[in-house]
Design an enzyme around this catalytic site. Structure first.
Site, PDB file in Angstrom:
ATOM      1  N   ALA A  13      -7.859  -5.816   0.904  1.00  0.00           N
ATOM      2  CA  ALA A  13      -8.400  -5.599   2.393  1.00  0.00           C
ATOM      3  C   ALA A  13      -7.544  -5.862   3.398  1.00  0.00           C
ATOM      4  O   ALA A  13      -7.965  -6.009   4.334  1.00  0.00           O
ATOM      5  CB  ALA A  13      -9.785  -6.262   2.320  1.00  0.00           C
ATOM      6  N   ARG A  15      -5.313  -3.987   4.327  1.00  0.00           N
ATOM      7  CA  ARG A  15      -4.947  -2.624   5.017  1.00  0.00           C
ATOM      8  C   ARG A  15      -5.738  -1.562   4.548  1.00  0.00           C
ATOM      9  O   ARG A  15      -6.605  -1.775   3.627  1.00  0.00           O
ATOM     10  CB  ARG A  15      -3.372  -2.027   5.065  1.00  0.00           C
ATOM     11  CG  ARG A  15      -3.034  -2.474   3.696  1.00  0.00           C
ATOM     12  CD  ARG A  15      -1.265  -2.428   3.806  1.00  0.00           C
ATOM     13  NE  ARG A  15      -0.917  -2.667   2.517  1.00  0.00           N
ATOM     14  CZ  ARG A  15      -0.437  -1.793   1.480  1.00  0.00           C
ATOM     15  NH1 ARG A  15      -0.361  -0.559   1.779  1.00  0.00           N
ATOM     16  NH2 ARG A  15       0.035  -2.350   0.552  1.00  0.00           N
ATOM     17  N   VAL A  64      -5.170  -9.154  -8.514  1.00  0.00           N
ATOM     18  CA  VAL A  64      -6.286  -8.906  -9.134  1.00  0.00           C
ATOM     19  C   VAL A  64      -6.383  -8.642 -10.570  1.00  0.00           C
ATOM     20  O   VAL A  64      -7.322  -8.468 -11.235  1.00  0.00           O
ATOM     21  CB  VAL A  64      -7.193  -7.855  -8.456  1.00  0.00           C
ATOM     22  CG1 VAL A  64      -7.940  -8.417  -6.996  1.00  0.00           C
ATOM     23  CG2 VAL A  64      -6.498  -6.525  -8.077  1.00  0.00           C
ATOM     24  N   ASN A  90     -11.712  -2.542  -4.751  1.00  0.00           N
ATOM     25  CA  ASN A  90     -10.981  -1.300  -3.914  1.00  0.00           C
ATOM     26  C   ASN A  90      -9.442  -1.583  -4.220  1.00  0.00           C
ATOM     27  O   ASN A  90      -8.698  -0.557  -4.240  1.00  0.00           O
ATOM     28  CB  ASN A  90     -11.252  -1.836  -2.445  1.00  0.00           C
ATOM     29  CG  ASN A  90     -10.187  -0.813  -1.653  1.00  0.00           C
ATOM     30  OD1 ASN A  90     -10.334   0.114  -1.254  1.00  0.00           O
ATOM     31  ND2 ASN A  90      -9.233  -1.820  -0.918  1.00  0.00           N
ATOM     32  N   TYR A 155      -2.823   7.115 -13.279  1.00  0.00           N
ATOM     33  CA  TYR A 155      -3.632   6.954 -12.194  1.00  0.00           C
ATOM     34  C   TYR A 155      -4.958   7.654 -12.290  1.00  0.00           C
ATOM     35  O   TYR A 155      -6.009   6.943 -12.209  1.00  0.00           O
ATOM     36  CB  TYR A 155      -2.960   7.530 -10.893  1.00  0.00           C
ATOM     37  CG  TYR A 155      -3.824   7.265  -9.426  1.00  0.00           C
ATOM     38  CD1 TYR A 155      -3.625   6.065  -8.917  1.00  0.00           C
ATOM     39  CD2 TYR A 155      -4.630   8.223  -9.106  1.00  0.00           C
ATOM     40  CE1 TYR A 155      -4.750   5.861  -7.935  1.00  0.00           C
ATOM     41  CE2 TYR A 155      -5.177   7.893  -7.663  1.00  0.00           C
ATOM     42  CZ  TYR A 155      -5.095   6.584  -7.086  1.00  0.00           C
ATOM     43  OH  TYR A 155      -5.997   6.492  -6.210  1.00  0.00           O
ATOM     44  N   LYS A 159      -8.610   5.539 -12.668  1.00  0.00           N
ATOM     45  CA  LYS A 159      -9.520   6.003 -11.683  1.00  0.00           C
ATOM     46  C   LYS A 159     -11.064   6.463 -12.363  1.00  0.00           C
ATOM     47  O   LYS A 159     -12.050   6.204 -12.186  1.00  0.00           O
ATOM     48  CB  LYS A 159      -9.133   6.797 -10.705  1.00  0.00           C
ATOM     49  CG  LYS A 159      -8.187   6.282  -9.810  1.00  0.00           C
ATOM     50  CD  LYS A 159      -8.837   5.017  -8.870  1.00  0.00           C
ATOM     51  CE  LYS A 159      -7.932   4.141  -8.165  1.00  0.00           C
ATOM     52  NZ  LYS A 159      -8.498   3.220  -7.423  1.00  0.00           N
ATOM     53  N   ILE A 188      -7.545  10.280   2.430  1.00  0.00           N
ATOM     54  CA  ILE A 188      -7.864   9.273   3.264  1.00  0.00           C
ATOM     55  C   ILE A 188      -6.218   8.809   4.071  1.00  0.00           C
ATOM     56  O   ILE A 188      -5.411   8.457   2.965  1.00  0.00           O
ATOM     57  CB  ILE A 188      -8.451   8.055   2.911  1.00  0.00           C
ATOM     58  CG1 ILE A 188      -9.514   8.515   2.326  1.00  0.00           C
ATOM     59  CG2 ILE A 188      -8.968   7.145   4.167  1.00  0.00           C
ATOM     60  CD1 ILE A 188     -10.656   9.505   3.037  1.00  0.00           C
TER      61      ILE A 188
HETATM   62  P1  NAP Z   1      -3.443   1.124   0.605  1.00  0.00           P
HETATM   63  O1  NAP Z   1      -3.399   1.327   2.015  1.00  0.00           O
HETATM   64  O2  NAP Z   1      -1.952   1.230  -0.129  1.00  0.00           O
HETATM   65  O3  NAP Z   1      -3.942  -0.359   0.218  1.00  0.00           O
HETATM   66  C1  NAP Z   1      -3.672  -1.070  -0.873  1.00  0.00           C
HETATM   67  C2  NAP Z   1      -4.419  -2.580  -0.894  1.00  0.00           C
HETATM   68  O4  NAP Z   1      -4.417  -3.105  -2.073  1.00  0.00           O
HETATM   69  C3  NAP Z   1      -3.676  -3.380   0.042  1.00  0.00           C
HETATM   70  O5  NAP Z   1      -4.439  -4.205   0.651  1.00  0.00           O
HETATM   71  C4  NAP Z   1      -2.907  -4.203  -1.144  1.00  0.00           C
HETATM   72  O6  NAP Z   1      -2.338  -5.539  -0.740  1.00  0.00           O
HETATM   73  C5  NAP Z   1      -3.881  -4.188  -2.249  1.00  0.00           C
HETATM   74  N1  NAP Z   1      -3.406  -4.598  -3.474  1.00  0.00           N
HETATM   75  C6  NAP Z   1      -2.545  -3.838  -4.204  1.00  0.00           C
HETATM   76  N2  NAP Z   1      -1.975  -4.379  -5.493  1.00  0.00           N
HETATM   77  C7  NAP Z   1      -2.958  -5.526  -5.380  1.00  0.00           C
HETATM   78  C8  NAP Z   1      -3.185  -6.401  -6.501  1.00  0.00           C
HETATM   79  N3  NAP Z   1      -2.178  -6.437  -7.461  1.00  0.00           N
HETATM   80  N4  NAP Z   1      -3.945  -7.681  -6.081  1.00  0.00           N
HETATM   81  C9  NAP Z   1      -4.551  -7.559  -4.816  1.00  0.00           C
HETATM   82  N5  NAP Z   1      -4.392  -6.611  -3.905  1.00  0.00           N
HETATM   83  C10 NAP Z   1      -3.500  -5.588  -4.405  1.00  0.00           C
HETATM   84  O7  NAP Z   1      -4.396   1.971  -0.194  1.00  0.00           O
HETATM   85  P2  NAP Z   1      -5.998   2.623   0.166  1.00  0.00           P
HETATM   86  O8  NAP Z   1      -5.572   4.113   0.417  1.00  0.00           O
HETATM   87  O9  NAP Z   1      -6.430   1.747   1.022  1.00  0.00           O
HETATM   88  O10 NAP Z   1      -6.548   2.729  -1.182  1.00  0.00           O
HETATM   89  C11 NAP Z   1      -7.435   1.852  -1.445  1.00  0.00           C
HETATM   90  C12 NAP Z   1      -8.301   2.308  -2.885  1.00  0.00           C
HETATM   91  O11 NAP Z   1      -8.807   3.568  -2.588  1.00  0.00           O
HETATM   92  C13 NAP Z   1      -7.367   2.276  -3.900  1.00  0.00           C
HETATM   93  O12 NAP Z   1      -7.892   1.821  -5.186  1.00  0.00           O
HETATM   94  C14 NAP Z   1      -6.878   3.729  -3.955  1.00  0.00           C
HETATM   95  O13 NAP Z   1      -6.621   4.222  -5.401  1.00  0.00           O
HETATM   96  C15 NAP Z   1      -8.250   4.350  -3.512  1.00  0.00           C
HETATM   97  N6  NAP Z   1      -8.076   5.833  -3.137  1.00  0.00           N
HETATM   98  C16 NAP Z   1      -7.479   6.006  -1.757  1.00  0.00           C
HETATM   99  C17 NAP Z   1      -7.368   7.249  -1.653  1.00  0.00           C
HETATM  100  C18 NAP Z   1      -6.539   7.624  -0.383  1.00  0.00           C
HETATM  101  O14 NAP Z   1      -6.675   8.912  -0.053  1.00  0.00           O
HETATM  102  N7  NAP Z   1      -5.952   6.851   0.580  1.00  0.00           N
HETATM  103  C19 NAP Z   1      -7.912   8.507  -2.398  1.00  0.00           C
HETATM  104  C20 NAP Z   1      -8.621   8.176  -3.454  1.00  0.00           C
HETATM  105  C21 NAP Z   1      -8.514   6.675  -3.900  1.00  0.00           C
HETATM  106  P3  NAP Z   1      -1.082  -5.826   0.183  1.00  0.00           P
HETATM  107  O15 NAP Z   1      -1.154  -5.112   1.476  1.00  0.00           O
HETATM  108  O16 NAP Z   1      -0.924  -7.380   0.148  1.00  0.00           O
HETATM  109  O17 NAP Z   1      -0.046  -5.157  -0.447  1.00  0.00           O
END
Ligand code: NAP
Length: 243
Positions: A13, A15, A64, A90, A155, A159, A188
Site C-alpha cells: 500500500a 503506492r 509478504v 494486493n 504472472y 493471478k 490501471i
Molecule cells: P505497483 O504500483 O507496482 O505497487 C506494488 C506494491 O506492492 C508496492 O506497494 C510494493 O511495495 C508492493 N510489493 C511488491 N513486492 C512486495 C513484497 N514482496 N512484499 C510486500 N509488498 C510488496 O502495482 P499496482 O499497479 O498498484 O498493483 C497492485 C496489484 O494489482 C498487484 O497485485 C498487481 O498485479 C495488480 N494488478 C494491477 C494492474 C494494473 O493495471 N496496474 C492490473 C491488474 C492487476 P514497495 O513500494 O515498497 O516496493
C-alpha cells in the site's frame, strides 16, 4: 452492520492500487495497516493520508512472500491496531518474458510474491475473523488471469491462482460471516503499468483510457460493505473482458 472502526491490512500500500484502497477504507472510518517492502517514504505518505480521516494507521515493512515476516507483521498489527477484520491481498509484481525465457527462479519469485502471500496472509488473519464471525478477504488478481494478458505465463498463472484461492476461501468461510472475493483490474495507471511494463498508450483498452487506482478502490469498499457477495470476481477493466 457498520464497518467503522474495523481494522484492515492492505499489502503493498505504499503506492498504486494498494494506496488508493488504504485511503478509501480510511474514508469509511477503517483503521489501516499499510504494508510495503522497500518504499518507506511512500508507505509513510499513505499513512499520513489515512490518518487525515481520523483513523489509526501503521506503516509496516514486510516481505509478504516470507512466512516468518508475515506472521511477525500480523502479530505487530494485532498488538498496535487490533485484530485484522479486512485483508486486502494486493502486493504483487509483474514479470514480462516469453515462455522460453522464463526460469525456475522467476517462477518461484513471482509465485511467492503474488500467490503464496495470499495464502500466508489469509492463514495468519483467519483466526481473528472466525472469532468475530465477520471478515472480508479481497484478492487483487488481474484480467491477465482471464485473457492470458500481455505479460508472461508466470504472472498469468499467479493471478489465476488467486481466483482459485478466492473460490476456496469463499466455500470454506461463508458460514463464518467471512466473504472472499477477487478484483480483476486492467489497465490501471500505476508504476506497474508505466514503469515495469512500459505501456504508455491506452490504445489497446476498449474504453480508450487507463483506469485509475481510485476506480479499483471504490469496488474494494463496496465488497467490504456487502455481506452477501462471496466467491465472485469483479472486473474493473475498461471493457477489456466481459463475463
Ligand atoms: P505497483 O504500483 O507496482 O505497487 C506494488 C506494491 O506492492 C508496492 O506497494 C510494493 O511495495 C508492493 N510489493 C511488491 N513486492 C512486495 C513484497 N514482496 N512484499 C510486500 N509488498 C510488496 O502495482 P499496482 O499497479 O498498484 O498493483 C497492485 C496489484 O494489482 C498487484 O497485485 C498487481 O498485479 C495488480 N494488478 C494491477 C494492474 C494494473 O493495471 N496496474 C492490473 C491488474 C492487476 P514497495 O513500494 O515498497 O516496493
Amino acid at each position: 452492520m457498520s464497518i467503522r472502526d474495523k481494522i484492515a491490512l492492505v499489502s503493498g500500500a505504499s503506492r498504486g492500487i494498494g494506496k488508493a484502497i488504504a485511503i478509501a477504507l480510511a474514508k469509511e472510518g477503517i483503521h489501516v495497516a499499510v504494508n510495503y517492502i522497500s518504499d518507506t517514504a511512500g508507505a509513510e505518505a499513505t499513512c499520513r493520508e489515512v490518518a487525515s480521516f481520523g483513523v489509526r494507521s501503521l506503516a509496516i515493512k514486510a516481505d509478504v512472500s516470507d512466512a516468518t515476516a508475515v506472521l511477525d507483521m500480523v502479530r505487530e498489527v494485532q498488538e498496535k491496531l487490533g485484530g485484522i477484520d479486512i485483508l486486502i491481498n494486493n502486493a504483487g509484481i509483474v514479470h514480462k518474458a516469453t515462455l522460453e525465457e522464463l526460469t525456475v527462479e522467476d517462477w518461484d519469485k513471482v509465485m511467492n510474491i503474488n500467490l503464496r502471500s495470499a495464502f500466508l496472509l489469509t492463514q495468519a488473519c483467519i483466526g481473528h475473523m472466525r472469532q468475530e464471525s465477520w471478515g472480508r478477504i479481497i484478492n487483487i488478481s488481474s484480467v491477465a488471469a482471464q485473457t492470458g494478458g500481455v505479460t508472461s505465463p508466470l504472472y498469468v498463472a499467479s493471478k489465476a491462482g488467486m481466483i482459485g484461492l478466492t473460490h476456496s476461501y469463499a466455500s470454506l468461510l461463508m458460514k463464518n460471516g467471512i466473504t472472499s472475493n477477487a478484483i480483476t483490474p486492467a489497465l490501471i495507471k500505476t508504476d506497474m503499468v508505466t514503469k515495469d511494463l512500459k505501456l504508455d498508450s491506452a490504445a489497446k483498452i476498449p474504453m480508450g483510457r487507463f483506469g485509475t487506482a481510485e476506480e479499483v478502490a471504490e469496488v474494494a469498499v463496496m465488497l467490504v460493505k456487502n455481506a452477501y457477495i462471496t466467491g465472485q470476481t469483479i472486473n474493473v477493466n475498461g471493457g477489456w473482458y466481459f463475463s
